[in-house]
Design a protein around this motif. Structure first.
Motif, PDB file in Angstrom:
ATOM      1  N   ALA A   1       0.830  -1.208   0.000  1.00  0.00           N
ATOM      2  CA  ALA A   1       0.000   0.000   0.000  1.00  0.00           C
ATOM      3  C   ALA A   1       0.864   1.257   0.000  1.00  0.00           C
ATOM      4  O   ALA A   1       0.575   2.246  -0.698  1.00  0.00           O
ATOM      5  N   MET A   2       1.955   1.225   0.781  1.00  0.00           N
ATOM      6  CA  MET A   2       2.860   2.371   0.828  1.00  0.00           C
ATOM      7  C   MET A   2       3.537   2.600  -0.527  1.00  0.00           C
ATOM      8  O   MET A   2       3.649   3.736  -1.006  1.00  0.00           O
ATOM      9  N   ILE A   3       3.971   1.528  -1.166  1.00  0.00           N
ATOM     10  CA  ILE A   3       4.630   1.639  -2.475  1.00  0.00           C
ATOM     11  C   ILE A   3       3.648   2.143  -3.528  1.00  0.00           C
ATOM     12  O   ILE A   3       3.989   2.984  -4.366  1.00  0.00           O
ATOM     13  N   CYS A   4       2.407   1.651  -3.479  1.00  0.00           N
ATOM     14  CA  CYS A   4       1.379   2.122  -4.424  1.00  0.00           C
ATOM     15  C   CYS A   4       1.147   3.621  -4.279  1.00  0.00           C
ATOM     16  O   CYS A   4       0.985   4.346  -5.270  1.00  0.00           O
ATOM     17  N   LYS A   5       1.150   4.093  -3.037  1.00  0.00           N
ATOM     18  CA  LYS A   5       0.942   5.524  -2.786  1.00  0.00           C
ATOM     19  C   LYS A   5       2.089   6.345  -3.371  1.00  0.00           C
ATOM     20  O   LYS A   5       1.873   7.383  -4.017  1.00  0.00           O
ATOM     21  N   GLU A   6       3.327   5.859  -3.178  1.00  0.00           N
ATOM     22  CA  GLU A   6       4.487   6.592  -3.686  1.00  0.00           C
ATOM     23  C   GLU A   6       4.569   6.527  -5.210  1.00  0.00           C
ATOM     24  O   GLU A   6       5.007   7.478  -5.859  1.00  0.00           O
ATOM     25  N   GLU A   7       4.146   5.392  -5.787  1.00  0.00           N
ATOM     26  CA  GLU A   7       4.215   5.217  -7.242  1.00  0.00           C
ATOM     27  C   GLU A   7       2.964   5.729  -7.949  1.00  0.00           C
ATOM     28  O   GLU A   7       2.842   5.579  -9.167  1.00  0.00           O
ATOM     29  N   GLU A   8       2.023   6.281  -7.162  1.00  0.00           N
ATOM     30  CA  GLU A   8       0.764   6.809  -7.693  1.00  0.00           C
ATOM     31  C   GLU A   8      -0.038   5.718  -8.426  1.00  0.00           C
ATOM     32  O   GLU A   8      -0.559   5.909  -9.524  1.00  0.00           O
ATOM     33  N   ILE A   9      -0.088   4.544  -7.771  1.00  0.00           N
ATOM     34  CA  ILE A   9      -0.888   3.429  -8.278  1.00  0.00           C
ATOM     35  C   ILE A   9      -2.132   3.308  -7.405  1.00  0.00           C
ATOM     36  O   ILE A   9      -2.035   3.254  -6.161  1.00  0.00           O
ATOM     37  N   THR A  10      -3.305   3.292  -8.026  1.00  0.00           N
ATOM     38  CA  THR A  10      -4.547   3.109  -7.275  1.00  0.00           C
ATOM     39  C   THR A  10      -4.823   1.609  -7.161  1.00  0.00           C
ATOM     40  O   THR A  10      -4.918   0.921  -8.186  1.00  0.00           O
ATOM     41  N   ALA A  11      -4.940   1.110  -5.944  1.00  0.00           N
ATOM     42  CA  ALA A  11      -5.109  -0.332  -5.744  1.00  0.00           C
ATOM     43  C   ALA A  11      -6.137  -0.602  -4.661  1.00  0.00           C
ATOM     44  O   ALA A  11      -6.147   0.068  -3.610  1.00  0.00           O
ATOM     45  N   GLU A  12      -6.998  -1.578  -4.896  1.00  0.00           N
ATOM     46  CA  GLU A  12      -7.961  -2.016  -3.879  1.00  0.00           C
ATOM     47  C   GLU A  12      -7.229  -2.833  -2.812  1.00  0.00           C
ATOM     48  O   GLU A  12      -6.310  -3.591  -3.117  1.00  0.00           O
ATOM     49  N   LEU A  13      -7.650  -2.655  -1.567  1.00  0.00           N
ATOM     50  CA  LEU A  13      -7.026  -3.381  -0.469  1.00  0.00           C
ATOM     51  C   LEU A  13      -7.137  -4.893  -0.669  1.00  0.00           C
ATOM     52  O   LEU A  13      -6.192  -5.645  -0.406  1.00  0.00           O
ATOM     53  N   GLU A  14      -8.297  -5.338  -1.155  1.00  0.00           N
ATOM     54  CA  GLU A  14      -8.510  -6.774  -1.387  1.00  0.00           C
ATOM     55  C   GLU A  14      -7.530  -7.311  -2.433  1.00  0.00           C
ATOM     56  O   GLU A  14      -7.039  -8.437  -2.328  1.00  0.00           O
ATOM     57  N   ALA A  15      -7.233  -6.489  -3.445  1.00  0.00           N
ATOM     58  CA  ALA A  15      -6.279  -6.897  -4.482  1.00  0.00           C
ATOM     59  C   ALA A  15      -4.878  -7.029  -3.901  1.00  0.00           C
ATOM     60  O   ALA A  15      -4.148  -7.983  -4.211  1.00  0.00           O
ATOM     61  N   LEU A  16      -4.487  -6.077  -3.045  1.00  0.00           N
ATOM     62  CA  LEU A  16      -3.162  -6.136  -2.427  1.00  0.00           C
ATOM     63  C   LEU A  16      -3.052  -7.350  -1.500  1.00  0.00           C
ATOM     64  O   LEU A  16      -1.999  -7.995  -1.436  1.00  0.00           O
ATOM     65  N   GLN A  17      -4.131  -7.668  -0.777  1.00  0.00           N
ATOM     66  CA  GLN A  17      -4.125  -8.849   0.090  1.00  0.00           C
ATOM     67  C   GLN A  17      -3.960 -10.121  -0.735  1.00  0.00           C
ATOM     68  O   GLN A  17      -3.236 -11.049  -0.351  1.00  0.00           O
ATOM     69  N   TYR A  18      -4.638 -10.158  -1.885  1.00  0.00           N
ATOM     70  CA  TYR A  18      -4.542 -11.341  -2.734  1.00  0.00           C
ATOM     71  C   TYR A  18      -3.133 -11.474  -3.323  1.00  0.00           C
ATOM     72  O   TYR A  18      -2.578 -12.582  -3.392  1.00  0.00           O
ATOM     73  N   ILE A  19      -2.523 -10.364  -3.716  1.00  0.00           N
ATOM     74  CA  ILE A  19      -1.151 -10.390  -4.230  1.00  0.00           C
ATOM     75  C   ILE A  19      -0.192 -10.888  -3.148  1.00  0.00           C
ATOM     76  O   ILE A  19       0.693 -11.713  -3.403  1.00  0.00           O
ATOM     77  N   ALA A  20      -0.383 -10.388  -1.930  1.00  0.00           N
ATOM     78  CA  ALA A  20       0.465 -10.826  -0.819  1.00  0.00           C
ATOM     79  C   ALA A  20       0.286 -12.322  -0.561  1.00  0.00           C
ATOM     80  O   ALA A  20       1.256 -13.033  -0.264  1.00  0.00           O
ATOM     81  N   ARG A  21      -0.946 -12.794  -0.710  1.00  0.00           N
ATOM     82  CA  ARG A  21      -1.220 -14.225  -0.497  1.00  0.00           C
ATOM     83  C   ARG A  21      -0.530 -15.076  -1.561  1.00  0.00           C
ATOM     84  O   ARG A  21       0.012 -16.136  -1.266  1.00  0.00           O
ATOM     85  N   LEU A  22      -0.522 -14.601  -2.812  1.00  0.00           N
ATOM     86  CA  LEU A  22       0.108 -15.357  -3.898  1.00  0.00           C
ATOM     87  C   LEU A  22       1.628 -15.436  -3.749  1.00  0.00           C
ATOM     88  O   LEU A  22       2.252 -16.399  -4.196  1.00  0.00           O
ATOM     89  N   SER A  23       2.228 -14.424  -3.130  1.00  0.00           N
ATOM     90  CA  SER A  23       3.691 -14.360  -3.051  1.00  0.00           C
ATOM     91  C   SER A  23       4.273 -15.356  -2.061  1.00  0.00           C
ATOM     92  O   SER A  23       5.490 -15.557  -2.033  1.00  0.00           O
ATOM     93  N   ASP A  24       3.426 -15.981  -1.227  1.00  0.00           N
ATOM     94  CA  ASP A  24       3.872 -17.006  -0.274  1.00  0.00           C
ATOM     95  C   ASP A  24       4.969 -16.487   0.650  1.00  0.00           C
ATOM     96  O   ASP A  24       5.958 -17.169   0.928  1.00  0.00           O
ATOM     97  N   GLY A  25       4.802 -15.242   1.105  1.00  0.00           N
ATOM     98  CA  GLY A  25       5.724 -14.695   2.096  1.00  0.00           C
ATOM     99  C   GLY A  25       6.968 -14.045   1.534  1.00  0.00           C
ATOM    100  O   GLY A  25       7.840 -13.613   2.290  1.00  0.00           O
TER     101      GLY A  25
END
Length: 577
Positions: free
Chosen positions: A188-212
């Protein structure tokens, strides 16, 4: 301006930028502050968790012109040049491509010389587990007693492949997977700095896919944001990554519970049309039911898995299933998932697994109190069972009247004789094949002996054709051959039943025809029933021989008895049974 990948642009440049490794950061900072820096460190852990980044930050911290300090300034010439990789005294070596003993000997020679640009020479050896045994041996002595101006930092994802002698010479730090909350916050912090609009649910799903792994999460975010033009939504993330939303699995679980076969097949077809793979769908479905089981059995279980984004929806579905049903579903899916690895058509196996779960009666797997006790047996099944019992009683009565089974009479002087059937009683688990007496008679035939000699070759050939069939068939042992059939006895009934499945049986009979040279049918039974059959046949033969002997003695038909009577007379000869 050239685009730089997000994981490179946002690589941590100081300890405070690192995510999820506070236990390591604090230890290293304390060591720098107290001037207790070790000569060798081992950083181990999953990919993308910050091992190499931490090594470079540590190299900057000990060589910073304003330090050594607990945080590099990232402004002095030393810090800037180390960041860009322009300092010869700080070397990052890829052990995967420099794994030989000659490279390590060359490194050992260079270690002797004092640094020329910074305070400490730092050697960062990435993927150190790739070094050869000879290279490790060449590194041992230098790693144990390097010159005071040298520091080694070894990084690896597979520490178990390192010799114990290497590990014992290093301070070891185990990097852990970054938690879902920490990754989501960082994204979320990186999206804010890079001016990327992202849904929280999408970021959670991306984090889940990355397996830590933070690096994997940034790579996925970079890919999705490029596709969506900086507008990252949950649905688009699913489309890009080939994932399946929990809502779809919820619908599929509901169809399974209700036994809606058509809806289940339609849902699977929809998955395939959307480009989802059968094995990935099976894996995700297993995770879904695993999470349902956790939520049903453990209070506040949503904190035990990173996949549960909406606990309320999971709780409602978890209450619809019994624990026994969930155990059965997970067991069935897991069994079919292992078979999918060797299947030519994994989608078919996926559909079969789901259809098998659809065909379960409602409340299957529940204890009697939950399922309604005796009401679990339908009236039609009860009627059929009563009819079978009545038929068996009639057959038994008829056999008694015809003298087929004679009861022993204790008042009779003659021994009671019963007309035993040659086949033993069925175990109630596996049926006894017909013509058992003929199979027993042929168990030592020349043809069977020849097949027995080739049995190990037959098993090996089955393994080459299909290893899963071999895993079940190896439990069986050939015991007899009769005409066009070979009888195989199994120790375990589950192995026997699985071998009897048409697809598996076809593979085995095909191999038998190749190895023996003629078609052979596979007939199976349990080993204990085969042994009982042999024993029963042996007992019957002994009884018949004994009865015949008694008849011959009573009739005085034996020549040696007549001869004894002539020699000694009837008064001196006593005939005993």
């Amino acid at each position: 301006m050239e685009h730089i990948a997000l994981y490179r642009a946002w690589r941590p440049q100081s300890f405070q930028d690192m995510v999820g490794q506070q236990h390591i950061i604090q230890t290293l900072q304390n060591a720098i502050r107290e001037q207790r820096i070790s000569h060798a460190y081992l950083f181990s852990g999953p990919r993308g968790t910050g091992k190499t980044s931490a090594a470079k930050i540590l190299a900057k911290a000990v060589n910073c012109e304003r330090g050594p300090s607990t945080e590099p300034c990232n402004e002095c010439e030393a810090c800037l040049r180390i960041t860009s990789g322009a300092v010869m005294d700080v070397q990052e070596i890829d052990a995967a491509s420099n794994r030989g003993v000659e490279e390590i000997r060359d490194l050992r020679e260079k270690v002797k010389y004092a640094p020329t640009e910074v305070r400490h020479k730092v050697y960062i050896i990435d993927e150190v587990h790739m070094l050869t045994t000879e290279a490790f041996n060449a590194l041992l002595k230098t790693l144990e007693e390097p010159p005071p101006h040298v520091m080694f930092i070894l990084a690896t994802t597979e520490p178990h492949r390192l010799p114990a002698t290497i590990i014992s010479r290093c301070q070891r730090f185990d990097f852990r997977r970054v938690s879902l909350e920490e990754q989501t916050e960082r994204l979320a912090m990186i999206c804010k700095e890079e001016e990327i609009t992202a849904e929280l649910e999408a970021l959670q799903y991306i984090a889940r896919l990355s397996d830590g792994g933070m690096r994997d999460a940034l790579s996925i975010l970079d890919q999705v944001s490029s596709f969506t033009g900086g507008q990252v939504t949950y649905s688009q993330t699913l489309d890009m990554t080939g994932g399946l939303p929990a809502e779809q699995f919820g619908k599929l679980a509901q169809f399974l519970l209700q036994g809606e076969v058509g809806e289940v097949l339609q849902t699977v077809e929809q998955f395939m049309q959307e480009g989802k793979s059968a094995d990935k769908s099976m894996e995700n479905l297993l995770y879904y039911f695993r999470d349902l089981l956790l939520i049903k059995m453990v209070p506040n279980a949503e904190h035990m898995t990173d996949r549960v984004l909406d606990p309320s929806s999971f709780k409602g579905m978890a209450e619809a299933f019994s624990r026994e049903q969930l155990f059965y579903i997970i067991d069935t899916l897991n069994r079919y998932q292992s078979e999918m690895k060797y299947a030519a058509q994994p989608q078919t196996l996926f559909e079969v697994a789901l259809l098998k779960l659809c065909s379960l009666p409602k409340g299957a797997g529940e204890p009697a109190s939950e399922a309604g006790g005796g009401a679990a047996v339908s009236s039609s099944e009860l009627t059929a069972m009563k009819r079978q019992i009545a038929e068996l009683e009639q057959k038994l009565e008829k056999a008694l009247k015809n003298g087929g089974i004679a009861a022993a009479n204790p008042n009779s002087a003659a021994p009671a004789r019963s007309n035993r059937p040659s086949a033993p009683r069925s175990s109630g688990v596996a049926k006894i094949p017909p013509h058992m007496d003929q199979y027993i008679a042929e168990k030592d035939s020349a043809e069977f002996t020849e097949i027995s000699r080739k049995w190990s070759q037959i098993l090996q050939r089955v393994k080459e054709v299909k290893v899963t069939v071999h895993a079940w068939f190896v439990d069986g042992e050939p015991v007899s051959v009769l005409n066009d059939a070979i009888l195989v006895a199994f120790k375990n009934n589950i192995h026997r039943e699985t071998t009897e499945k048409p697809a598996n049986k076809q593979v085995i009979e095909s191999v038998l025809e190749q190895m023996v040279g003629r078609p052979l049918r596979l007939v199976t039974m349990l080993q204990k029933d085969w042994l009982a059959a042999i024993e029963g046949s042996s007992d019957l033969k002994k009884e018949e021989e004994f009865t015949l002997e008694m008849e011959q003695v009573d009739g005085k038909k034996e020549p040696w008895i007549d001869e004894a009577l002539e020699l000694f007379g009837e008064k001196l000869v006593i005939i005993k049974e």
